[in-house]
Structures are given as structure tokens and as C-alpha cells.
Design a protein around this motif. Structure first.
Motif, PDB file in Angstrom:
ATOM      1  N   ILE A  48     -39.528  -5.237 -36.236  1.00  0.00           N
ATOM      2  CA  ILE A  48     -38.245  -5.537 -35.591  1.00  0.00           C
ATOM      3  C   ILE A  48     -37.113  -4.777 -36.306  1.00  0.00           C
ATOM      4  N   GLY A  49     -37.184  -4.818 -37.622  1.00  0.00           N
ATOM      5  CA  GLY A  49     -36.177  -4.107 -38.425  1.00  0.00           C
ATOM      6  C   GLY A  49     -36.203  -2.625 -38.121  1.00  0.00           C
ATOM      7  N   LYS A  50     -37.390  -2.057 -37.967  1.00  0.00           N
ATOM      8  CA  LYS A  50     -37.545  -0.629 -37.650  1.00  0.00           C
ATOM      9  C   LYS A  50     -36.878  -0.309 -36.312  1.00  0.00           C
ATOM     10  N   LEU A  51     -37.151  -1.169 -35.328  1.00  0.00           N
ATOM     11  CA  LEU A  51     -36.578  -0.959 -33.993  1.00  0.00           C
ATOM     12  C   LEU A  51     -35.050  -0.962 -34.047  1.00  0.00           C
ATOM     13  N   ILE A  52     -34.507  -1.960 -34.774  1.00  0.00           N
ATOM     14  CA  ILE A  52     -33.043  -2.067 -34.876  1.00  0.00           C
ATOM     15  C   ILE A  52     -32.469  -0.858 -35.608  1.00  0.00           C
ATOM     16  N   LEU A  53     -33.112  -0.518 -36.723  1.00  0.00           N
ATOM     17  CA  LEU A  53     -32.595   0.601 -37.518  1.00  0.00           C
ATOM     18  C   LEU A  53     -32.666   1.913 -36.741  1.00  0.00           C
ATOM     19  N   LEU A  54     -33.798   2.171 -36.075  1.00  0.00           N
ATOM     20  CA  LEU A  54     -33.941   3.424 -35.320  1.00  0.00           C
ATOM     21  C   LEU A  54     -32.882   3.516 -34.225  1.00  0.00           C
ATOM     22  N   THR A  55     -32.661   2.386 -33.531  1.00  0.00           N
ATOM     23  CA  THR A  55     -31.635   2.373 -32.474  1.00  0.00           C
ATOM     24  C   THR A  55     -30.259   2.676 -33.062  1.00  0.00           C
ATOM     25  N   ALA A  56     -29.971   2.048 -34.205  1.00  0.00           N
ATOM     26  CA  ALA A  56     -28.677   2.276 -34.854  1.00  0.00           C
ATOM     27  C   ALA A  56     -28.526   3.744 -35.253  1.00  0.00           C
ATOM     28  N   PHE A  57     -29.611   4.349 -35.779  1.00  0.00           N
ATOM     29  CA  PHE A  57     -29.562   5.752 -36.184  1.00  0.00           C
ATOM     30  C   PHE A  57     -29.295   6.659 -34.983  1.00  0.00           C
TER      31      PHE A  57
ATOM     32  N   THR B 160     -32.985  17.539 -31.228  1.00  0.00           N
ATOM     33  CA  THR B 160     -34.130  17.493 -32.133  1.00  0.00           C
ATOM     34  C   THR B 160     -34.210  16.139 -32.833  1.00  0.00           C
ATOM     35  N   PHE B 161     -33.043  15.622 -33.250  1.00  0.00           N
ATOM     36  CA  PHE B 161     -33.040  14.321 -33.927  1.00  0.00           C
ATOM     37  C   PHE B 161     -33.663  13.262 -33.018  1.00  0.00           C
ATOM     38  N   CYS B 162     -33.260  13.261 -31.749  1.00  0.00           N
ATOM     39  CA  CYS B 162     -33.817  12.290 -30.801  1.00  0.00           C
ATOM     40  C   CYS B 162     -35.313  12.518 -30.619  1.00  0.00           C
ATOM     41  N   MET B 163     -35.702  13.815 -30.531  1.00  0.00           N
ATOM     42  CA  MET B 163     -37.114  14.118 -30.312  1.00  0.00           C
ATOM     43  C   MET B 163     -37.987  13.668 -31.466  1.00  0.00           C
ATOM     44  N   VAL B 164     -37.427  13.673 -32.683  1.00  0.00           N
ATOM     45  CA  VAL B 164     -38.210  13.261 -33.855  1.00  0.00           C
ATOM     46  C   VAL B 164     -38.206  11.738 -33.979  1.00  0.00           C
TER      47      VAL B 164
ATOM     48  N   LEU C 202     -29.733   3.698 -24.662  1.00  0.00           N
ATOM     49  CA  LEU C 202     -30.320   3.199 -23.412  1.00  0.00           C
ATOM     50  C   LEU C 202     -31.620   3.917 -23.089  1.00  0.00           C
ATOM     51  N   ILE C 203     -31.578   5.258 -23.125  1.00  0.00           N
ATOM     52  CA  ILE C 203     -32.763   6.024 -22.736  1.00  0.00           C
ATOM     53  C   ILE C 203     -33.875   5.881 -23.785  1.00  0.00           C
ATOM     54  N   SER C 204     -33.481   5.689 -25.062  1.00  0.00           N
ATOM     55  CA  SER C 204     -34.492   5.490 -26.105  1.00  0.00           C
ATOM     56  C   SER C 204     -35.222   4.173 -25.888  1.00  0.00           C
ATOM     57  N   LEU C 205     -34.452   3.132 -25.540  1.00  0.00           N
ATOM     58  CA  LEU C 205     -35.060   1.822 -25.317  1.00  0.00           C
ATOM     59  C   LEU C 205     -35.978   1.874 -24.092  1.00  0.00           C
ATOM     60  N   TYR C 206     -35.549   2.633 -23.106  1.00  0.00           N
ATOM     61  CA  TYR C 206     -36.351   2.816 -21.904  1.00  0.00           C
ATOM     62  C   TYR C 206     -37.666   3.502 -22.261  1.00  0.00           C
ATOM     63  N   TYR C 207     -37.564   4.475 -23.160  1.00  0.00           N
ATOM     64  CA  TYR C 207     -38.744   5.208 -23.644  1.00  0.00           C
ATOM     65  C   TYR C 207     -39.701   4.230 -24.301  1.00  0.00           C
TER      66      TYR C 207
ATOM     67  N   ALA D  87     -36.666  12.820 -20.364  1.00  0.00           N
ATOM     68  CA  ALA D  87     -35.557  11.966 -19.942  1.00  0.00           C
ATOM     69  C   ALA D  87     -34.500  11.928 -21.039  1.00  0.00           C
ATOM     70  N   VAL D  88     -34.959  11.816 -22.311  1.00  0.00           N
ATOM     71  CA  VAL D  88     -34.029  11.795 -23.451  1.00  0.00           C
ATOM     72  C   VAL D  88     -33.284  13.126 -23.541  1.00  0.00           C
ATOM     73  N   ILE D  89     -34.047  14.225 -23.427  1.00  0.00           N
ATOM     74  CA  ILE D  89     -33.439  15.563 -23.519  1.00  0.00           C
ATOM     75  C   ILE D  89     -32.389  15.744 -22.416  1.00  0.00           C
ATOM     76  N   THR D  90     -32.722  15.283 -21.212  1.00  0.00           N
ATOM     77  CA  THR D  90     -31.781  15.423 -20.096  1.00  0.00           C
ATOM     78  C   THR D  90     -30.460  14.706 -20.405  1.00  0.00           C
ATOM     79  N   VAL D  91     -30.557  13.497 -20.958  1.00  0.00           N
ATOM     80  CA  VAL D  91     -29.329  12.765 -21.304  1.00  0.00           C
ATOM     81  C   VAL D  91     -28.499  13.567 -22.301  1.00  0.00           C
ATOM     82  N   VAL D  92     -29.173  14.144 -23.313  1.00  0.00           N
ATOM     83  CA  VAL D  92     -28.437  14.911 -24.331  1.00  0.00           C
ATOM     84  C   VAL D  92     -27.705  16.086 -23.691  1.00  0.00           C
ATOM     85  N   VAL D  93     -28.381  16.839 -22.831  1.00  0.00           N
ATOM     86  CA  VAL D  93     -27.764  18.082 -22.349  1.00  0.00           C
ATOM     87  C   VAL D  93     -26.788  17.908 -21.181  1.00  0.00           C
TER      88      VAL D  93
END
Lengths: 454, 454
Positions: free
Chosen positions: A117-126, A157-161, B50-55, B71-77
Motif C-alpha cells: 500500500i505504501g509503495k502504491l501511495i509513494l509511486l503515485t505521489a512521485f 521516461t520517468f513514467c515509463m520506468v 489518473l492514467i497510472s492508476l488506470y494502468y 495511454a500514459v505516453i499519450t497523456v504526456v505528449v
């Protein structure tokens, strides 16, 4: 009835054919205006074929799988017309991928230390924080000009990683694959860009700035002949040159194009006659001065077209110095444009001609002033009739100052010693420097102050 | 020794702190200049979350797998600052994805009919052809302005569909997944963009054009007081307004920004006071006229700063009509700027004021002409002394014509009836229209011809 149907059927076909023909003609014009566009298109096609074949190469596909597609995508997005634009995008893309990959892996490792749960919250915040801050940074003027694309790729790239980290723990692999495929794509794009007929932004910029100065020169030469034409044959002979009286207008709105080209040129490596660290900013200065001169030409042009005109017999009195100023300043500007295009070892001979022209211009401006201060010739005239031509004369005196400022700026650019020729670089010693240039350095300090005005 | 080390250590820290403070201040300024930038950054962060949570939503991930990343990439660009830019990118992206996907699947099916070698050759040929032709199309001016991004995505998607075809036969699935994920990304981006404090390019454009007209007005008001100042206290009182004499300079180089905004505004749907098919091109016309006026102000400004000045006692003779022209044309322009910002139902009252100002300006211009044609006041003067002020007077007469052209263009824009208000749309009947506007329509046809000149 049948005829009516035929007409109905014939109409859209005709319309369609006309549209297609029109489109084909426009496309042909685009290619004809600059044949390098066709070469660039073929280059992009070639780069795509190369990277596709590479994708087809089994060890590569086995190593990266579907991620290998990023190499293809990279080639598509970084292949730009000029070397500067391509390299600028490549540097932005690789640096941003590297940084965002490292940050992503780091922050993910931090988040992974906590519970699910903490991971999910932290990743979303990041994701929220990095996305917001990086988007905001794109508004900073200096970053926007040079690193806008880099910041976009950083967020991407940050999102992709980070984002797949919600599902599995392969962030390291994702970051590694992403960087490798981007690097392969960039390598392919830059190889094709540099090896086949490269288009240098630096050369484009130099041509654009020098062409603009030439346009100003053309206007001045044409204007003198047109405004002070005395006889019917004079007028007739200048009608053919009407287009030269309009071409300066493109200089008025050249600021953004030049700024963009300076930015692109600064990404380019040392090549041809340009050394590394070539003073590209000097072109902005020359461009600004050219536009200031163009605004004065716009004023002159309005006098040419105005309803209120000075009768020819009054114009005759000031014809000689005005025509000299027009033709000599026109020639001076055209020679300066030529100087900017030539290697520096031919510079001294050109600047000596510039020097003699500059002296001639000063004399003409002085004699025009003396003429305007005299009282003999205009005593019988109505002041309303004298004003337009006298105002033109005043503007021409200002054009002389303007042309000298441009000459000084071009001199500064060509004497920085960062131009390279086949021979040694012949920077003129103070003794070799034309007198007017040395004089200018103390007399016209405003040239430096006025850079940002245009 | 220890002190020396301390100094060495202290130096870079100080430098670093100074750099950080400087950067923080600049960043603060960026936020302060337009607080909507902060909101936009938060919006992008939110869309990414939003899109990350959807992912992270299992059925979605199960359906698309790693392709869900698109979908994430599309939101970014596609998340841009204004609604117009976002929608423009979304339309380009979806249309290009759909077309390229269809073309890719079609051509792949064709290639698959041949043997494996034939397939390889055909696919390579298709990649080369489509890549080259689409790249070349990006050079066509009209396509470049509106569909440059679309063509990039076209090449990208085509490659993404065709290139994996070298390895397997999943082109249909690739095309379907790509389109679906792009559509989901676009939907998320446009929802966030429209629902939270949307920034409309149309409003930005309107503000930019009207602010420019206001800047011209400010200059004219300030110029009259500055150039024709007679007494020391007059001069002192105007010194504070020096900045208003410089702000018009940004109008000179506004062309590219305005053109870009017109392009973005045309992507936007009907909203607020703008109807669908709002005549955005009219703003280009008004912008061009504003720049033509700005060029004249640049000439006036050069007379203000020139070394050659008319003595105050000569200026006094033409002071009155010139000051009237400056202040009235300044007020007219500022009122026109206000008209552009107000809803059309308040238009008639504003234009009647404009009408009286326009009449006043015409009278002042006529009396100035009569004054210049008279001989009594300047007979004792040297023509050289009279010229600068007389040239200013001539320029002011041209400024009057220019201001009237702007008034006509603003009138045309506000009377197109595509503005919408809370009340009914009150388009003035010919009788209600101010006389000068009707007169202008027959007297000044050049306004239309000159559109492309700026």
C-alpha cells in the motif's frame, strides 16, 4: 435528362482533378524551392529502412523483444531537417532518458522498501510530483528555448520506468532497455543525418542574415532611382525593379526565425568554416540592427507611396546627395552581405572597399545637411511641398548611421577569428583595420546597447 | 593555511547558493507572471496519476499488457497549456493513428500474399516509401502549420504496425491495441484539460491583439506630451511614463506568435462568447494593421531620439493639432482595445464615442495640413529646423489613417455576429452604424489588400 446526369457526374470529377492538379503543382513548388527537402525525405526513408532491418536482426530482437520498437520510434522523432535540430533533439533525448531512468529506478527502490500500500501511495505521489515540477520547468524561458523536448522525454521516461512498477519489479530492465533502444535509434539517425548531404543550421542562419542585409541594400538602390527619378525614361527603367522595393518587408518579421536558427546552430559541432564556440549570438545583434534599418526603409517606402508628394523641381535640388546615399549605402550593405558569406582571408580587401564607401556616405550625408541648412533654393517654395522630400533626406541620414552600425557589427563578427579558412586565419591588426571601423568603436557605442530592441 | 582552505571551500558553496537563489527567483517570476502555469502543471500531474492508476487497474492491464504504456505516453505528449493546442494534438494523433493503422494493415496483408523473401522486400519498400513521402509532405506550408504533428504520428504508427510484421503476423492486434491505448490517453488528457480551469487560445489571441492595440495607444498619448512639451514642468511630469514609450516595440515582432495562436484557436470548440467558426483570420488582419501602425510609431520614436531637433518655438506653432491627434488617436486605439474585450451588446455605445473621436481626428489632421500649407509662421525659420517637427506632423497624419483602418477592421470583427452574449446578439443596422465606418468601407479599400504585407 441524360445530359443533366452527365453534367452532375462530370462536376465532382472535374473539381477533384483540379484539386489534385493544384496539389501536385504546390508540392512541386515545395520541392523546387529547396531541393534539399527531397534529399531529407529520402534520408528519413533510408534511416527507417536501416532501423527496420536492424529490428529484423534476430539477436537484437531476442535481446529487446517488442521494446526494440523504441529504436524505430527514436529514428522517426529525432530525424530533423538540419544537423543542429537533429543533434539538439538527440542530446535532449539521451540526457533526459538517462536522468529520468536513474531517478525512476532510485525512487522506485525507495518506494519498494515500504509495504504494497505504501509503495502504491509513494509511486503515485512521485508521478504527480515529478510530472508537475517538470511540466512547470518547461515554462522557464531559457529551458523552453533549449530543453523543452528534453523535459517532455524526461516525464515520459520517468513514467515509463515508474508506472509498470505498480505491476511488477522490472524497473531496472525497463530503464536499461529504454536507454539502449533510444541510443541505437539516435546513433542511426545521426549517422544518416551527418553522412548524406547534411544541412547545417549555422550556414542557414548565415545565409538568412546576409540575405536580409542584401534585401535592404536592394531596396535602397531601387528607392533612390524611383523616388528621385526626374525624367520619363528614368521612371520607366525602374518599373522593372518594383519587386526589389518590396522584398525588404520579410526582414521586418524575421526575428523569431533567426532566434530559432541561432538556437539550433549552437547545437552543431565544429565544421567547415565555423569553429567550435562560433559567436552565434553576434548574428542576433546583426539581425536586430537589420530590422532597425528595415523599419527606417518602411518609413521611406511610405513616403514613396504617400498622397502628399514633393514636386519634381524641388526634389531636383537635393537629388544628388540623396541618390549618392541611396546607391552607396545600398552597395555597402550588399558588400557586407557578401563579406559574411566569404572566407575571412578575403575580408581585408572587401573591407577597404567598404571603408571608401563609408567615407563617401559620410561626405554625402554632410553635404545633404549643409544643403538643408542653406536657404537659397527653397525660398520660393511652400513648406508643405518641401517637407516630404526633406523628411526623406532626414531618414536617409539616419539610414547612413544604421548602415554603419551594421558594418561595425559585421566587422566584429568576421574579426572574432573563429571563422576558419583553407589558409591561416588573417585577423587584421589595428593598423590594418579600416579607419572608420576604429572610429566607430568610440563614436557609436549605442550599437551594443540596442541589441535587445528589435 | 586553514583560512585559505576555508576560503577555497567557501567559494563554490557561495557560488552555488547564489545560483540556486537566482534560479528560485526566476522560477518564482515565471509563476507570478502567469499563475495559470502552476495550475497547468498540477493538471498534468493529475492526468498522469489518473492514467497510472488506470494502468494499475487489472482488467485494463490484462487486456493491453505493456502496450497499456501508450495511454500514459499519450497523456504526456498531448497535455498542452491551452485547449486549442491539446485538441489540435489529439485530433492529429487519433486521425493519424487510425489512418496509418489502416494503411499498415492493408499493405501488410498485401505483402503477406507473397513469399517470405517477397514479404521482406515489399515491407522494406513500403517503410521507405511511406516514410519518405510523409516526411516530404511535412514541408508543405499549409500542412506544416496544422498537421505537422499528425504526419509525425502517421510515420510512427505506420512503422509500429509494419515493422513487427517482419517477425510475426500480429499486425491487426498491434494496430488495434495502439489505437485503443491512444484513444484512452487522449480521453484522459482532454477531460482534465477541459474540466479544470481551461486556458482558451481564442481568449489568449483576443487579449494579445487588443493589448497590442492598447500599447500603440499608450505610445501615442505619451509621445504627444513628450515631443511637444513646452515647459519644464510638462517635461518632468511625463518622465514617469517613459515605459509607455517603449512597450509598443513588442508589437513590431508579434507576427509569429499571433499566427500560431490563430492556428491553435481554430482547433477549439464553441465556448463562452465565441461561436463555432469564429472568424479567427480577422485577428490576423487586425494584427497586420497594428504592426503597420507600430512601424510608423517606430519612425516617430526615432524623431524623438534624433540628434536633429526642431527648436521649441517652432514646435509651438503646430503643437495644438499634433497634440490633439496624439491624444485622440491614442484614446481611440485604447477604446478599440476595450471594444474587442467587451461583449457585443455594449458595442454600439463604445463605437459612438469612437465615431466622435474619429471626426475630431479628421478635423485635426485637416487643420494640420492647412497649417503646413500656410506660409506666415515659418518664414523667419531655417528649413532644417522646421523639417523634423514637420515630418512628425506628416507621420501623425498617416497615423490617423492607420488608426481608422484599425477601427474599421475591429468594427468588421465585432459585427460579424459570431460573438455571443448573455442577451441577444445586437448587430447594428446600417442606420445605427457609425457614419465613419460606412464611409470607410468605400473610401479605404486598401485595408483588405494590405493583409499579407506585415
Amino acid at each position: 435528362m441524360a445530359f443533366g446526369f452527365q453534367c452532375l457526374r462530370a462536376l465532382p470529377v472535374k473539381y477533384l482533378v483540379a484539386k489534385v492538379v493544384d496539389f501536385a503543382e504546390k508540392t512541386k513548388k515545395v520541392a523546387k524551392d529547396d531541393p534539399r527537402r527531397v534529399i531529407h525525405s529520402i534520408k528519413v526513408g533510408l534511416a527507417l529502412v536501416l532501423i527496420s532491418l536492424y529490428y529484423n536482426f534476430q539477436p537484437f530482437y531476442d535481446g529487446f523483444g517488442v521494446d526494440a520498437m523504441w529504436a524505430v520510434i527514436t529514428v522517426v522523432v529525432v530525424s530533423e531537417f538540419s544537423v543542429g535540430a537533429t543533434i539538439g533533439k538527440i542530446i535532449n533525448r539521451t540526457a533526459a532518458t538517462l536522468l529520468a531512468g536513474a531517478l525512476g529506478v532510485g525512487l522506485y527502490s525507495l518506494a519498494a522498501l515500504t509495504g504494497s500500500i505504501g509503495k502504491l501511495i509513494l509511486l503515485t505521489a512521485f508521478v504527480f510530483l515529478v510530472g508537475s515540477v517538470a511540466t512547470f520547468m518547461r515554462f522557464c524561458p531559457r529551458i523552453k528555448a533549449r530543453n523543452d523536448y528534453g523535459l517532455l522525454i524526461f516525464i515520459l521516461t520517468f513514467c515509463m520506468v515508474i508506472v509498470p512498477g505498480y505491476q511488477d519489479d522490472e524497473v531496472w530492465e525497463t530503464a536499461y532497455k529504454r536507454f539502449s533502444t533510444v541510443a541505437i535509434g539516435c546513433f542511426t539517425a545521426v549517422t544518416v543525418c551527418l553522412c548524406i548531404c547534411p544541412v547545417w543550421s549555422g550556414v542557414e542562419l548565415q545565409n538568412s542574415v546576409s540575405n536580409n542585409i542584401e534585401k535592404l541594400g536592394n531596396f535602397l538602390e531601387g528607392f533612390g532611382a524611383e523616388y528621385f527619378a526626374t525624367m520619363e525614361d528614368d521612371r520607366r527603367s525602374t518599373v522593372a525593379d518594383k519587386s526589389s522595393l518590396e522584398s525588404y518587408k520579410s526582414v521586418l518579421t524575421s526575428k523569431n526565425t533567426e532566434d530559432a536558427m541561432v538556437n539550433l546552430a549552437s547545437w552543431e559541432p565544429r565544421y567547415g568554416r565555423f569553429r567550435f564556440n562560433h559567436p552565434w549570438k553576434e548574428y542576433i545583434k546583426i539581425g536586430t540592427l537589420s530590422r532597425q534599418c528595415a523599419y527606417k526603409l518602411e518609413a521611406l517606402n511610405s513616403y514613396l507611396k504617400s498622397d502628399i508628394q514633393t514636386p519634381a523641381e524641388i526634389k531636383t535640388h537635393m537629388r544628388e546627395p540623396c541618390v549618392i546615399i541611396c546607391s552607396e549605402s545600398g552597395k555597402l550593405l550588399k558588400e557586407l552581405a557578401g563579406t559574411m558569406r566569404k572566407p575571412i582571408n578575403q575580408y581585408s580587401s572587401i573591407s577597404s572597399t567598404c571603408f571608401s564607401r563609408s567615407d563617401l556616405l559620410k561626405t554625402a550625408a554632410e553635404s545633404l545637411k549643409t544643403l538643408l541648412k542653406g536657404q537659397s533654393w527653397w525660398e520660393q517654395a511652400v513648406v508643405f511641398d518641401v517637407i516630404p522630400a526633406a523628411a526623406v533626406a532626414l531618414q536617409l541620414i539616419e539610414v547612413v548611421t544604421c548602415a554603419e552600425k551594421i558594418a561595425k557589427a559585421v566587422h566584429e563578427l568576421t574579426s572574432t577569428g573563429t571563422f576558419e579558412t583553407e589558409d591561416t586565419i588573417a585577423t587584421p591588426t589595428p593598423e590594418q583595420q579600416p579607419n572608420n571601423m576604429r572610429r566607430e568603436e568610440t563614436v557609436v557605442p549605442e550599437a551594443v546597447i540596442m541589441i535587445g530592441d528589435g
